[in-house]
Write an enzyme that holds these catalytic residues in place. Structure first.
Site, PDB file in Angstrom:
ATOM      1  N   ASN A 186      14.653  28.572  87.058  1.00 21.62           N
ATOM      2  CA  ASN A 186      15.286  27.290  86.701  1.00 21.62           C
ATOM      3  C   ASN A 186      16.680  27.127  87.295  1.00 21.62           C
ATOM      4  OD1 ASN A 186      16.645  29.079  85.103  1.00 21.62           O
ATOM      5  ND2 ASN A 186      15.771  28.407  83.175  1.00 21.62           N
ATOM      6  N   GLN A 353      22.271  29.840  68.845  1.00 20.01           N
ATOM      7  CA  GLN A 353      21.434  28.653  69.041  1.00 20.01           C
ATOM      8  C   GLN A 353      20.228  28.693  68.118  1.00 20.01           C
ATOM      9  OE1 GLN A 353      22.583  27.470  73.601  1.00 20.01           O
ATOM     10  NE2 GLN A 353      20.515  28.067  73.203  1.00 20.01           N
TER      11      GLN A 353
HETATM   12  N1  NAD Z   1      21.700  26.659  80.725  1.00 21.21           N
HETATM   13  C1  NAD Z   1      20.541  27.101  81.152  1.00 21.21           C
HETATM   14  O1  NAD Z   1      19.502  26.497  80.920  1.00 21.21           O
HETATM   15  C2  NAD Z   1      20.506  28.350  81.987  1.00 21.21           C
HETATM   16  C3  NAD Z   1      19.397  28.593  82.794  1.00 21.21           C
HETATM   17  C4  NAD Z   1      19.406  29.699  83.617  1.00 21.21           C
HETATM   18  C5  NAD Z   1      20.463  30.598  83.570  1.00 21.21           C
HETATM   19  N2  NAD Z   1      21.501  30.369  82.748  1.00 21.21           N
HETATM   20  C6  NAD Z   1      22.626  31.334  82.672  1.00 21.21           C
HETATM   21  O2  NAD Z   1      23.186  31.501  83.949  1.00 21.21           O
HETATM   22  C7  NAD Z   1      23.325  32.885  84.218  1.00 21.21           C
HETATM   23  C8  NAD Z   1      23.299  33.132  85.699  1.00 21.21           C
HETATM   24  O3  NAD Z   1      22.014  32.840  86.210  1.00 21.21           O
HETATM   25  P1  NAD Z   1      21.660  33.191  87.724  1.00 21.21           P
HETATM   26  O4  NAD Z   1      20.247  32.827  87.921  1.00 21.21           O
HETATM   27  O5  NAD Z   1      22.679  32.644  88.649  1.00 21.21           O
HETATM   28  O6  NAD Z   1      21.812  34.783  87.694  1.00 21.21           O
HETATM   29  P2  NAD Z   1      22.039  35.756  88.906  1.00 21.21           P
HETATM   30  O7  NAD Z   1      21.675  37.104  88.414  1.00 21.21           O
HETATM   31  O8  NAD Z   1      21.399  35.253  90.139  1.00 21.21           O
HETATM   32  O9  NAD Z   1      23.618  35.701  89.143  1.00 21.21           O
HETATM   33  C9  NAD Z   1      24.524  36.180  88.224  1.00 21.21           C
HETATM   34  C10 NAD Z   1      25.811  36.497  88.967  1.00 21.21           C
HETATM   35  O10 NAD Z   1      26.802  36.823  88.019  1.00 21.21           O
HETATM   36  C11 NAD Z   1      27.601  37.840  88.570  1.00 21.21           C
HETATM   37  N3  NAD Z   1      28.326  38.532  87.522  1.00 21.21           N
HETATM   38  C12 NAD Z   1      27.852  39.358  86.565  1.00 21.21           C
HETATM   39  N4  NAD Z   1      28.866  39.821  85.806  1.00 21.21           N
HETATM   40  C13 NAD Z   1      29.984  39.255  86.279  1.00 21.21           C
HETATM   41  C14 NAD Z   1      31.342  39.349  85.908  1.00 21.21           C
HETATM   42  N5  NAD Z   1      31.746  40.136  84.911  1.00 21.21           N
HETATM   43  N6  NAD Z   1      32.222  38.626  86.619  1.00 21.21           N
HETATM   44  C15 NAD Z   1      31.829  37.859  87.651  1.00 21.21           C
HETATM   45  N7  NAD Z   1      30.572  37.737  88.057  1.00 21.21           N
HETATM   46  C16 NAD Z   1      29.648  38.441  87.373  1.00 21.21           C
HETATM   47  C17 NAD Z   1      26.609  38.722  89.292  1.00 21.21           C
HETATM   48  O11 NAD Z   1      27.235  39.544  90.249  1.00 21.21           O
HETATM   49  C18 NAD Z   1      25.680  37.692  89.903  1.00 21.21           C
HETATM   50  O12 NAD Z   1      26.087  37.329  91.195  1.00 21.21           O
HETATM   51  C19 NAD Z   1      22.179  33.526  83.433  1.00 21.21           C
HETATM   52  O13 NAD Z   1      22.408  34.874  83.181  1.00 21.21           O
HETATM   53  C20 NAD Z   1      22.150  32.696  82.193  1.00 21.21           C
HETATM   54  O14 NAD Z   1      23.056  33.204  81.248  1.00 21.21           O
HETATM   55  C21 NAD Z   1      21.550  29.258  81.964  1.00 21.21           C
END
Ligand code: NAD
Length: 431
Positions: A186, A353
């Protein structure tokens, strides 16, 4: 597990449903535990009258039928009418149809519910027998230490979507529970939502819309806080799948792009996006007009945006957080918005939530919050439902999972986006 029967033909036929098989000619040789199970549930030994269906049911229990607890939100009228809302209880991620199609009725017992809150919830009652728990960030079944302790048979926790912070990853590691999510399913949906909410805040859309609904026409009051996005400094905390897509989508708006991530993007990507890398969040926060948060919630990022971090941000700047509610310090944010230090806040994530009716973000000024739905568009639902089926099927058939789907595997956090730890604390409270 053992299949136990007397009528050899039927027993042999039923062996199809079992993993191990042994024939006993008299009751006394049947292990006590199994005897009790069969006797109460399935057949009358003395008359040797077998009822096939009943027996199959009982054999399933003995032959490794797995209880799969699926915790989803209620679909209500919309869910009944629209079968594409796969993420609701009514449509259960398409799992009933998938089970039927793959003839897995005897191996999987689904318990689908939205009832997840507190000790008397159905989810909590089913946990002790569940081998698999499927939940989703939009309506998370928080698997904290106490619940993991209860879930003695739990082997696999699947996130229908992206973001597995509702599982205590530390406890999952210790117990050898695999945690998997449908990575990538997503990310476009969320990136689009982020861009929408940045524009909604900067262009002052919500108050303008409200005027129309209320029969008003006060241009100056709207223009007072409406800007172009062009030439503003926009930064993302994390440039993973979502953060990178946000940067790509913002490039044509002619903004100054910034990012911080634990892992730096390829030089060629940085060059192509003309994006400035910051060595830490503080450095990014100080220079941006808009900060968007796109990192997972884990101990490093829990309350990352506390009073101190928010105070470093430019006066009059905006925050868009679709990552996780708990990355913000709830009350520090309210204070910063009320004092006008933060001009506007948007996002769709809350903690816990669903958000309490009196959650202060609902009523704070100048917000453009939505319930958690950015990652659950109909397009996204089709992708994550298919992903859940794939993960469940692989697990059932002892096949390897896609590497990118695994968060915890064989007692370790294997995703580099997370650290081992617990971000589930306080889910039962209102914070
Ligand atoms: N609102 C929604 O419906 C929804 C949907 C999908 C994901 N999300 C959230 O978004 C987040 C990210 O999703 P994604 O697909 O991009 O994940 P991803 O794994 O592709 O990317 C996450 C990034 O965060 C970085 N990261 C981790 N810890 C960090 C820190 N302390 N400081 C800086 N960067 C850090 C990682 O290096 C990575 O590049 C998910 O974990 C989830 O919490 C929300």
């Amino acid at each position: 597990h053992y299949l136990i029967g007397i009528n050899t033909d039927l027993t042999l036929e039923s062996a199809n449903y079992c993993t191990n098989f042994s024939i006993h000619r008299d009751l006394s040789s049947i292990p006590r535990q199994c005897h009790r199970h069969l006797h109460c549930g399935s057949y009358n030994c003395e008359e040797q009258s077998f009822r096939c269906v009943k027996i199959r049911e009982a054999l399933c229990c003995l032959s490794g039928q797995h209880t799969v607890l699926v915790v989803l939100y209620e679909g209500g009228e919309a869910g009944k009418k629209n079968k594409k809302i796969l993420g609701c209880v009514e449509n259960a991620l398409g799992l009933p149809e998938w089970i039927k199609k793959n003839k897995l009725e005897n191996r999987l017992k689904l318990v689908v519910t939205s009832d997840k809150q507190g000790e008397n919830s159905l989810a909590e009652k089913v946990l002790p027998e569940a081998s698999v728990v499927i939940s989703q960030p939009f309506w998370p079944c928080y698997l904290d230490q106490a619940r993991i302790d209860k879930a003695k048979k739990l082997k696999l926790a699947i996130t229908a979507g992206v973001g597995s912070d509702h599982v205590n990853l530390e406890a999952a590691c210790k117990r050898g529970i695999t945690v998997a999510e449908v990575s990538g399913s997503n990310v476009v949906s969320v990136a689009e939502h982020v861009v929408m909410q940045i524009l909604a805040l900067v262009r002052n859309f919500i108050p303008a819309y409200k005027q129309v609904v209320n029969g008003e026409w006060d241009i100056a009051r709207i223009a007072d806080k409406a800007y172009d996005l062009e030439n503003k400094h926009v930064g993302t905390v994390a440039a993973g799948r979502i953060g990178l897509r946000v940067l790509q989508r913002l490039k044509p708006f002619n903004v100054h792009l910034h990012y911080y991530d634990k892992f730096r993007l390829d030089k060629s990507i940085e060059k192509d996006l003309n994006v400035t890398y910051h060595p830490n969040v503080e450095s990014l926060a100080k220079v941006c007009d808009v900060v968007t948060i796109n990192c997972p919630l884990h101990p490093e990022t829990e309350h990352l945006f506390d009073k101190k971090m928010i105070s470093l941000m430019k006066k009059g700047s905006y925050i868009v957080n679709t990552a996780r509610g708990k990355i913000m310090d709830r009350d520090a944010l309210v204070e910063a918005v009320k004092s006008n230090h933060i001009e506007g806040y948007a996002g769709d994530v809350w903690y816990p939530q669903p958000a309490a009716k009196d959650h202060p973000w609902r009523s704070m000024p100048r917000h453009a919050m939505t319930p958690h739905y950015s990652g659950t568009t109909l397009d996204a639902q089709a992708r994550y439902a298919a992903g859940v089926q794939e993960i469940l099927g692989n697990w059932l058939n002892n096949q390897a999972q896609r590497e990118e789907y695994l968060i915890v595997d064989q007692g370790k956090v294997v995703s580099r986006a997370y650290t081992e730890g617990d971000a589930t604390k306080g889910h039962a409270s209102n914070k």
